[in-house]
Design a protein around this motif. Sequence first.
Motif, mmCIF file in Angstrom:
data_model
loop_
_atom_site.group_PDB
_atom_site.id
_atom_site.type_symbol
_atom_site.label_atom_id
_atom_site.label_comp_id
_atom_site.label_asym_id
_atom_site.label_seq_id
_atom_site.Cartn_x
_atom_site.Cartn_y
_atom_site.Cartn_z
ATOM 1 N N MET A 2 0.799 -1.538 0.001
ATOM 2 C CA MET A 2 -0.076 -0.104 -0.205
ATOM 3 C C MET A 2 1.003 1.281 0.096
ATOM 4 O O MET A 2 1.893 1.226 0.865
ATOM 5 C CB MET A 2 -0.883 -0.266 1.120
ATOM 6 N N SER A 3 0.544 2.211 -0.982
ATOM 7 C CA SER A 3 1.419 3.777 -0.929
ATOM 8 C C SER A 3 0.960 5.028 -0.336
ATOM 9 O O SER A 3 -0.174 5.030 -0.023
ATOM 10 C CB SER A 3 1.049 4.308 -2.757
ATOM 11 N N ILE A 4 1.818 5.111 -0.102
ATOM 12 C CA ILE A 4 1.948 5.914 1.311
ATOM 13 C C ILE A 4 0.868 7.251 0.469
ATOM 14 O O ILE A 4 0.081 8.322 1.527
ATOM 15 C CB ILE A 4 2.802 6.411 1.803
ATOM 16 N N SER A 5 1.229 7.565 -0.510
ATOM 17 C CA SER A 5 1.389 8.837 -1.432
ATOM 18 C C SER A 5 -0.080 9.104 -2.003
ATOM 19 O O SER A 5 -0.671 9.888 -1.866
ATOM 20 C CB SER A 5 1.998 9.202 -2.160
ATOM 21 N N LYS A 6 -0.260 7.089 -2.074
ATOM 22 C CA LYS A 6 -1.871 7.327 -2.728
ATOM 23 C C LYS A 6 -3.520 7.646 -1.609
ATOM 24 O O LYS A 6 -3.238 7.938 -0.405
ATOM 25 C CB LYS A 6 -2.742 6.111 -2.787
ATOM 26 N N GLN A 7 -4.280 8.956 -2.248
ATOM 27 C CA GLN A 7 -5.482 9.547 -1.544
ATOM 28 C C GLN A 7 -6.453 8.797 -1.527
ATOM 29 O O GLN A 7 -7.125 8.242 -2.897
ATOM 30 C CB GLN A 7 -5.679 10.673 -2.067
ATOM 31 N N HIS A 8 -7.372 8.818 -0.541
ATOM 32 C CA HIS A 8 -8.753 7.848 -0.044
ATOM 33 C C HIS A 8 -9.138 8.894 -1.147
ATOM 34 O O HIS A 8 -9.381 10.241 -1.377
ATOM 35 C CB HIS A 8 -8.211 7.806 1.037
ATOM 36 N N GLU A 9 -11.033 8.345 -1.106
ATOM 37 C CA GLU A 9 -11.647 9.130 -2.177
ATOM 38 C C GLU A 9 -12.537 10.607 -1.411
ATOM 39 O O GLU A 9 -12.640 11.228 -1.719
ATOM 40 C CB GLU A 9 -12.824 7.536 -2.161
ATOM 41 N N ILE A 10 -12.528 9.461 0.053
ATOM 42 C CA ILE A 10 -13.223 11.301 0.442
ATOM 43 C C ILE A 10 -12.310 11.931 0.991
ATOM 44 O O ILE A 10 -12.487 13.123 0.850
ATOM 45 C CB ILE A 10 -12.961 10.450 2.007
ATOM 46 N N HIS A 11 -10.524 11.864 0.914
ATOM 47 C CA HIS A 11 -10.164 12.556 1.166
ATOM 48 C C HIS A 11 -10.220 13.869 -0.455
ATOM 49 O O HIS A 11 -10.034 15.653 -0.619
ATOM 50 C CB HIS A 11 -8.821 12.611 1.198
ATOM 51 N N THR A 12 -10.561 13.328 -1.417
ATOM 52 C CA THR A 12 -10.664 14.429 -3.010
ATOM 53 C C THR A 12 -11.876 15.119 -2.151
ATOM 54 O O THR A 12 -11.754 16.087 -3.203
ATOM 55 C CB THR A 12 -10.734 13.170 -4.055
ATOM 56 N N ARG A 13 -12.812 14.293 -1.924
ATOM 57 C CA ARG A 13 -14.293 15.019 -2.171
ATOM 58 C C ARG A 13 -13.692 16.319 -1.079
ATOM 59 O O ARG A 13 -14.798 17.183 -0.873
ATOM 60 C CB ARG A 13 -15.474 14.185 -1.478
ATOM 61 N N ARG A 14 -13.225 15.680 0.311
ATOM 62 C CA ARG A 14 -13.501 16.991 1.145
ATOM 63 C C ARG A 14 -12.352 18.181 0.409
ATOM 64 O O ARG A 14 -13.094 19.378 1.061
ATOM 65 C CB ARG A 14 -12.917 16.430 2.439
ATOM 66 N N TYR A 15 -11.603 17.736 -0.087
ATOM 67 C CA TYR A 15 -11.024 18.806 -1.371
ATOM 68 C C TYR A 15 -11.697 19.988 -1.375
ATOM 69 O O TYR A 15 -12.002 20.893 -1.268
ATOM 70 C CB TYR A 15 -9.454 18.492 -2.056
ATOM 71 N N GLY A 16 -12.542 19.122 -2.419
ATOM 72 C CA GLY A 16 -13.451 19.923 -3.761
ATOM 73 C C GLY A 16 -14.303 20.868 -2.693
ATOM 74 O O GLY A 16 -14.806 21.708 -2.629
ATOM 75 N N ARG A 17 -14.766 19.728 -1.842
ATOM 76 C CA ARG A 17 -15.518 20.557 -0.381
ATOM 77 C C ARG A 17 -15.448 21.797 0.015
ATOM 78 O O ARG A 17 -15.677 23.090 -0.210
ATOM 79 C CB ARG A 17 -16.223 19.886 0.764
ATOM 80 N N ASN A 18 -13.936 21.880 -0.036
ATOM 81 C CA ASN A 18 -12.865 23.035 0.992
ATOM 82 C C ASN A 18 -13.038 24.395 0.164
ATOM 83 O O ASN A 18 -13.118 24.880 0.166
ATOM 84 C CB ASN A 18 -11.990 22.443 1.339
ATOM 85 N N VAL A 19 -12.561 23.791 -1.299
ATOM 86 C CA VAL A 19 -12.533 25.198 -2.393
ATOM 87 C C VAL A 19 -13.842 25.477 -2.563
ATOM 88 O O VAL A 19 -14.086 26.893 -2.319
ATOM 89 C CB VAL A 19 -11.848 24.240 -3.678
ATOM 90 N N GLY A 20 -14.380 25.191 -2.271
ATOM 91 C CA GLY A 20 -16.222 25.428 -2.564
ATOM 92 C C GLY A 20 -16.850 26.400 -1.388
ATOM 93 O O GLY A 20 -16.896 27.331 -1.770
#
Length: 53
Positions: free
Chosen positions: A1-19
Motif C-alpha cells: 500500500m502506497s502512502i501517497s495514494k489518497q482515499h476518495e474521501i480526501h478528494t471529496r473533502r478537498y473539493g468541498r473545502n475549495v467550494g
Amino acid sequence: MSISKQHEIHTRRYGRNVGVGLLLAGFIVIIFGLTVVKVTRGDYEPPLGEASE
C-alpha cells in the motif's frame, strides 16, 4: 500500500473545502465592495461626539 495514494474521501473533502473557500472569498469581496461604495458616495457620516455640540 502506497502512502501517497489518497482515499476518495480526501478528494471529496478537498473539493468541498475549495467550494467553501470560494464562497467565503466572494462574500468578503461583496462586503468590501459595498463598504467602498457607501464611503465614496458620502452616505457614511461618522458619529458626532458630544464635544462638538
